[in-house]
Scaffold this motif. Structure first.
Motif, PDB file in Angstrom:
ATOM      1  N   ARG A 139     -10.802  63.126  11.829  1.00 47.27           N
ATOM      2  CA  ARG A 139     -11.879  62.711  12.828  1.00 47.27           C
ATOM      3  C   ARG A 139     -13.211  62.226  12.176  1.00 47.27           C
ATOM      4  O   ARG A 139     -13.676  61.081  12.513  1.00 47.27           O
ATOM      5  CB  ARG A 139     -12.405  63.733  13.636  1.00 47.27           C
ATOM      6  N   ARG A 140     -13.474  62.668  10.802  1.00 53.97           N
ATOM      7  CA  ARG A 140     -14.936  61.887  10.181  1.00 53.97           C
ATOM      8  C   ARG A 140     -14.383  60.467   9.898  1.00 53.97           C
ATOM      9  O   ARG A 140     -15.170  59.510   9.720  1.00 53.97           O
ATOM     10  CB  ARG A 140     -15.174  62.770   8.928  1.00 53.97           C
ATOM     11  N   GLU A 141     -13.286  60.232   9.322  1.00 56.12           N
ATOM     12  CA  GLU A 141     -12.828  58.817   8.717  1.00 56.12           C
ATOM     13  C   GLU A 141     -12.898  58.012   9.869  1.00 56.12           C
ATOM     14  O   GLU A 141     -13.217  56.769  10.053  1.00 56.12           O
ATOM     15  CB  GLU A 141     -11.716  58.578   8.056  1.00 56.12           C
ATOM     16  N   MET A 142     -12.180  58.319  11.226  1.00 52.45           N
ATOM     17  CA  MET A 142     -12.078  57.530  12.340  1.00 52.45           C
ATOM     18  C   MET A 142     -13.517  57.331  13.190  1.00 52.45           C
ATOM     19  O   MET A 142     -13.768  56.063  13.232  1.00 52.45           O
ATOM     20  CB  MET A 142     -11.311  58.038  13.347  1.00 52.45           C
ATOM     21  N   LEU A 143     -14.435  58.293  12.912  1.00 46.56           N
ATOM     22  CA  LEU A 143     -15.770  58.123  13.596  1.00 46.56           C
ATOM     23  C   LEU A 143     -16.526  56.833  12.572  1.00 46.56           C
ATOM     24  O   LEU A 143     -17.213  56.237  12.987  1.00 46.56           O
ATOM     25  CB  LEU A 143     -16.550  59.315  13.560  1.00 46.56           C
ATOM     26  N   TYR A 144     -16.108  56.958  11.222  1.00 50.44           N
ATOM     27  CA  TYR A 144     -16.776  56.101  10.219  1.00 50.44           C
ATOM     28  C   TYR A 144     -16.478  54.991  10.596  1.00 50.44           C
ATOM     29  O   TYR A 144     -17.203  54.073  10.395  1.00 50.44           O
ATOM     30  CB  TYR A 144     -16.502  56.670   8.834  1.00 50.44           C
ATOM     31  N   ARG A 145     -14.954  54.660  10.807  1.00 57.35           N
ATOM     32  CA  ARG A 145     -14.471  53.353  10.879  1.00 57.35           C
ATOM     33  C   ARG A 145     -15.301  52.840  12.164  1.00 57.35           C
ATOM     34  O   ARG A 145     -15.614  51.457  12.226  1.00 57.35           O
ATOM     35  CB  ARG A 145     -13.029  53.433  11.063  1.00 57.35           C
ATOM     36  N   LEU A 146     -15.410  53.474  13.223  1.00 55.03           N
ATOM     37  CA  LEU A 146     -16.047  52.855  14.535  1.00 55.03           C
ATOM     38  C   LEU A 146     -17.368  52.791  14.246  1.00 55.03           C
ATOM     39  O   LEU A 146     -17.855  51.721  14.781  1.00 55.03           O
ATOM     40  CB  LEU A 146     -15.785  54.105  15.527  1.00 55.03           C
ATOM     41  N   SER A 147     -18.112  53.593  13.564  1.00 52.99           N
ATOM     42  CA  SER A 147     -19.374  53.245  13.138  1.00 52.99           C
ATOM     43  C   SER A 147     -19.647  51.906  12.445  1.00 52.99           C
ATOM     44  O   SER A 147     -20.759  51.377  12.495  1.00 52.99           O
ATOM     45  CB  SER A 147     -20.107  54.313  12.390  1.00 52.99           C
ATOM     46  N   VAL A 148     -18.858  51.541  11.491  1.00 52.77           N
ATOM     47  CA  VAL A 148     -18.939  50.105  10.633  1.00 52.77           C
ATOM     48  C   VAL A 148     -18.804  49.391  11.761  1.00 52.77           C
ATOM     49  O   VAL A 148     -19.757  48.284  11.784  1.00 52.77           O
ATOM     50  CB  VAL A 148     -17.675  49.869   9.875  1.00 52.77           C
ATOM     51  N   LEU A 149     -17.743  49.325  12.742  1.00 50.41           N
ATOM     52  CA  LEU A 149     -17.730  48.358  13.817  1.00 50.41           C
ATOM     53  C   LEU A 149     -18.980  48.064  14.690  1.00 50.41           C
ATOM     54  O   LEU A 149     -19.287  47.074  15.031  1.00 50.41           O
ATOM     55  CB  LEU A 149     -16.494  48.387  14.494  1.00 50.41           C
ATOM     56  N   LYS A 150     -19.508  49.416  15.150  1.00 41.84           N
ATOM     57  CA  LYS A 150     -20.569  49.321  15.847  1.00 41.84           C
ATOM     58  C   LYS A 150     -21.661  48.728  15.271  1.00 41.84           C
ATOM     59  O   LYS A 150     -22.426  47.842  16.165  1.00 41.84           O
ATOM     60  CB  LYS A 150     -21.031  50.746  16.448  1.00 41.84           C
ATOM     61  N   GLU A 151     -21.948  48.845  13.966  1.00 42.11           N
ATOM     62  CA  GLU A 151     -23.108  48.605  13.240  1.00 42.11           C
ATOM     63  C   GLU A 151     -22.877  47.161  13.010  1.00 42.11           C
ATOM     64  O   GLU A 151     -24.058  46.217  13.080  1.00 42.11           O
ATOM     65  CB  GLU A 151     -23.317  48.972  11.856  1.00 42.11           C
ATOM     66  N   LYS A 152     -21.749  46.287  12.825  1.00 34.08           N
ATOM     67  CA  LYS A 152     -21.689  44.955  12.773  1.00 34.08           C
ATOM     68  C   LYS A 152     -21.443  44.420  14.309  1.00 34.08           C
ATOM     69  O   LYS A 152     -21.140  43.164  14.465  1.00 34.08           O
ATOM     70  CB  LYS A 152     -20.471  44.988  12.206  1.00 34.08           C
ATOM     71  N   ASN A 153     -21.736  45.323  15.395  1.00 33.55           N
ATOM     72  CA  ASN A 153     -21.599  44.498  16.800  1.00 33.55           C
ATOM     73  C   ASN A 153     -20.282  43.996  17.048  1.00 33.55           C
ATOM     74  O   ASN A 153     -20.013  42.790  17.529  1.00 33.55           O
ATOM     75  CB  ASN A 153     -22.585  43.639  16.856  1.00 33.55           C
ATOM     76  N   ILE A 154     -19.013  44.703  16.371  1.00 34.90           N
ATOM     77  CA  ILE A 154     -17.815  44.117  16.720  1.00 34.90           C
ATOM     78  C   ILE A 154     -16.803  45.068  17.677  1.00 34.90           C
ATOM     79  O   ILE A 154     -16.907  46.143  17.343  1.00 34.90           O
ATOM     80  CB  ILE A 154     -17.099  43.918  15.440  1.00 34.90           C
ATOM     81  N   PRO A 155     -16.506  44.514  18.911  1.00 32.88           N
ATOM     82  CA  PRO A 155     -15.778  45.477  19.730  1.00 32.88           C
ATOM     83  C   PRO A 155     -14.737  45.920  19.233  1.00 32.88           C
ATOM     84  O   PRO A 155     -13.812  45.206  18.570  1.00 32.88           O
ATOM     85  CB  PRO A 155     -15.612  44.431  21.030  1.00 32.88           C
ATOM     86  N   VAL A 156     -14.249  47.024  19.700  1.00 35.36           N
ATOM     87  CA  VAL A 156     -12.887  47.586  19.451  1.00 35.36           C
ATOM     88  C   VAL A 156     -12.105  48.400  20.275  1.00 35.36           C
ATOM     89  O   VAL A 156     -13.053  49.017  21.337  1.00 35.36           O
ATOM     90  CB  VAL A 156     -13.182  48.679  18.207  1.00 35.36           C
ATOM     91  N   VAL A 157     -10.856  48.202  20.606  1.00 35.48           N
ATOM     92  CA  VAL A 157     -10.119  49.027  21.640  1.00 35.48           C
ATOM     93  C   VAL A 157      -9.074  49.784  20.772  1.00 35.48           C
ATOM     94  O   VAL A 157      -8.832  49.213  19.637  1.00 35.48           O
ATOM     95  CB  VAL A 157      -9.594  48.096  22.639  1.00 35.48           C
ATOM     96  N   ASN A 158      -8.172  50.768  21.441  1.00 38.34           N
ATOM     97  CA  ASN A 158      -7.184  51.315  20.385  1.00 38.34           C
ATOM     98  C   ASN A 158      -5.850  50.806  21.273  1.00 38.34           C
ATOM     99  O   ASN A 158      -6.084  50.403  22.455  1.00 38.34           O
ATOM    100  CB  ASN A 158      -7.401  52.632  20.388  1.00 38.34           C
ATOM    101  N   TYR A 159      -4.834  51.176  20.918  1.00 32.20           N
ATOM    102  CA  TYR A 159      -3.589  50.757  21.495  1.00 32.20           C
ATOM    103  C   TYR A 159      -3.521  51.261  22.769  1.00 32.20           C
ATOM    104  O   TYR A 159      -3.034  50.437  23.780  1.00 32.20           O
ATOM    105  CB  TYR A 159      -2.359  51.174  20.518  1.00 32.20           C
ATOM    106  N   GLY A 160      -3.673  52.427  23.199  1.00 33.31           N
ATOM    107  CA  GLY A 160      -3.301  52.981  24.516  1.00 33.31           C
ATOM    108  C   GLY A 160      -4.324  52.417  25.568  1.00 33.31           C
ATOM    109  O   GLY A 160      -3.890  52.043  26.555  1.00 33.31           O
ATOM    110  N   VAL A 161      -5.536  52.321  24.936  1.00 35.08           N
ATOM    111  CA  VAL A 161      -6.522  51.934  26.059  1.00 35.08           C
ATOM    112  C   VAL A 161      -6.267  50.304  26.437  1.00 35.08           C
ATOM    113  O   VAL A 161      -6.238  49.813  27.610  1.00 35.08           O
ATOM    114  CB  VAL A 161      -7.813  51.748  25.472  1.00 35.08           C
TER     115      VAL A 161
END
Length: 413
Positions: free
Chosen positions: A364-386
């Protein structure tokens, strides 16, 4: 013989990373803590060149992963790459152990890694190694503790002195809740039926279920609910056989359309991938990324990011199906790049959208980190299921079990 079906998955274990300068005794300390010769020890500085992960039991904490890292003072072109990999380990670290060489004392390297640990709010354990050597007197210990911002446990890794005290400190500093959020159990009451739809096709591993399916079943059973497992073509028959309606139907995302059609409207339905988006990361952020999917235009760049490598099928979800669906949404061709492993590509800023896998191999820590990198760079993200639920027109229904994420659905139909 280790049986992967009976052991705690790596991603669900407490990750304890050992940091320090070359020859500070990181590998020796790991051997002393585990009471095994699992890390290569040498008087030659720089023996550990890449992070080494070792799954083990550390009582009373239970299953953990100990990570041995390269020296934070490594030099040269290769040394700089090794240090970069060492710092990347912080992204998956639940508890950090920093070793100070008692012969050398506190250095700027130690202070730098300690600062990076604190910036990430990672619990920190400090160690002074080589206390048995005559030129270490302990007189500077208090000053070093003030500089690092934590107390220091004195040990001799080679002589295995002070190790029990260090273990107690690791146990005391371990985060109280380092594991992921529940997978599904918080949505259930004891005695509830859960129907799991698991396609068995050419992409399914021979003779076993994939990890998210195993973990979901275990979470259901651990909380006294009842798991019913079926393939998508037998779903209607399975539902007819049940003595009462299931609380929820969970499907592999690739069977979403058929499962949605066969599941009564008054029964909750979602996918394993959406469950794990919440379990490992931030479901609301991943749902908000759908707005960027709607706004894709021909020529936009899209990154498809997977945390692990796997054998790709002819109609692979990441390289074939998702690109096809996104081209249909955009109304023209898009530029796709793919990444796998623990880091994003250097040109991350060029992408209009990142589509991430379900992260079953990440903690969980690494996934949240990856999401925080994208949020900081203002890059939208979705996952496969969504994404799959959206392109099939059933995202609103798939999010109904999670009201807080459901409120994010403010995009046009």
């Amino acid at each position: 013989m280790d049986n992967s079906l009976n052991t705690t998955p790596i991603a669900s274990r407490l990750h304890i990373a050992i940091f320090g300068r070359r020859n500070a005794g990181k590998s020796s300390l790991i051997n002393a803590i585990t009471n095994q010769d699992i890390a290569l020890v040498s008087p030659v500085a720089g023996t550990t060149t890449d992070p080494v992960f070792k799954a083990m039991e550390l009582l009373p904490l239970g299953p953990v992963v100990i990570i041995d890292t390269a020296g934070i003072d490594d030099v040269g072109e290769l040394g700089e790459l090794r240090v970069k990999k060492t710092y990347q380990v912080l992204n998956k670290t639940d508890l950090a152990v920093i070793i100070v060489d008692g012969q050398v004392g506190i250095t700027d390297y130690d202070l730098d890694i300690a600062q990076k640990v604190k910036e990430r709010n990672i619990p920190l354990v400090g160690v002074i190694n080589k206390k048995d050597l005559t030129n270490y007197t302990g007189k500077d210990k208090k000053k070093w503790e003030n500089l690092l911002g934590t107390n220091l446990i004195e040990v001799s890794a080679l002589r295995k002195q002070g190790i029990e005290e260090l273990k107690r400190e690791i146990i005391n500093k371990a985060p109280a809740d380092f594991s992921e959020l529940p997978i599904i159990s918080d949505l259930l009451n004891p005695g509830d039926f859960v129907v799991l739809v698991i396609p068995i096709d050419k992409a399914a591993p021979k003779g076993r279920l994939i990890l998210p399916q195993q973990q979901t079943i275990r979470d259901i059973l651990d909380h006294d609910a009842i798991a019913v497992v079926t393939k998508e073509h037998e779903l209607k028959e399975a539902l007819d056989y049940l003595s009462k309606k299931p609380r929820i139907v969970v499907t592999d995302s690739q069977a979403f359309l058929k499962v949605a059609a066969d599941t009564p409207k008054d029964v909750l339905m979602t996918s394993f991938s959406i469950l794990f988006a919440r379990h490992k990361g931030d479901l609301a952020q991943l749902v908000a990324g759908i707005k960027a999917v709607e706004e894709l235009k021909p020529g936009d760049r899209v990154l498809i990011s997977e945390a692990c490598t796997h054998h790709r099928q002819a109609d692979d979800i990441g390289t074939v199906k998702i690109p096809r669906w996104l081209r249909q949404v955009a109304g023209g061709d898009l530029y796709f790049e793919w990444s796998s492993g623990f880091s994003f590509p250097e040109n991350l800023h060029e992408f209009k959208l990142v589509v991430h896998c379900g992260a079953c191999m990440l903690n969980r820590r690494e996934m949240l980190y990856r999401l925080s990198v994208l949020k900081e760079k203002n890059i939208p993200v979705v996952n496969y299921g969504v994404l799959i639920a959206y392109v099939h027109g059933i995202l609103e229904r798939a999010l109904k079990p999670f009201p807080y994420a459901h409120t994010i659905l403010n995009f046009s139909g």
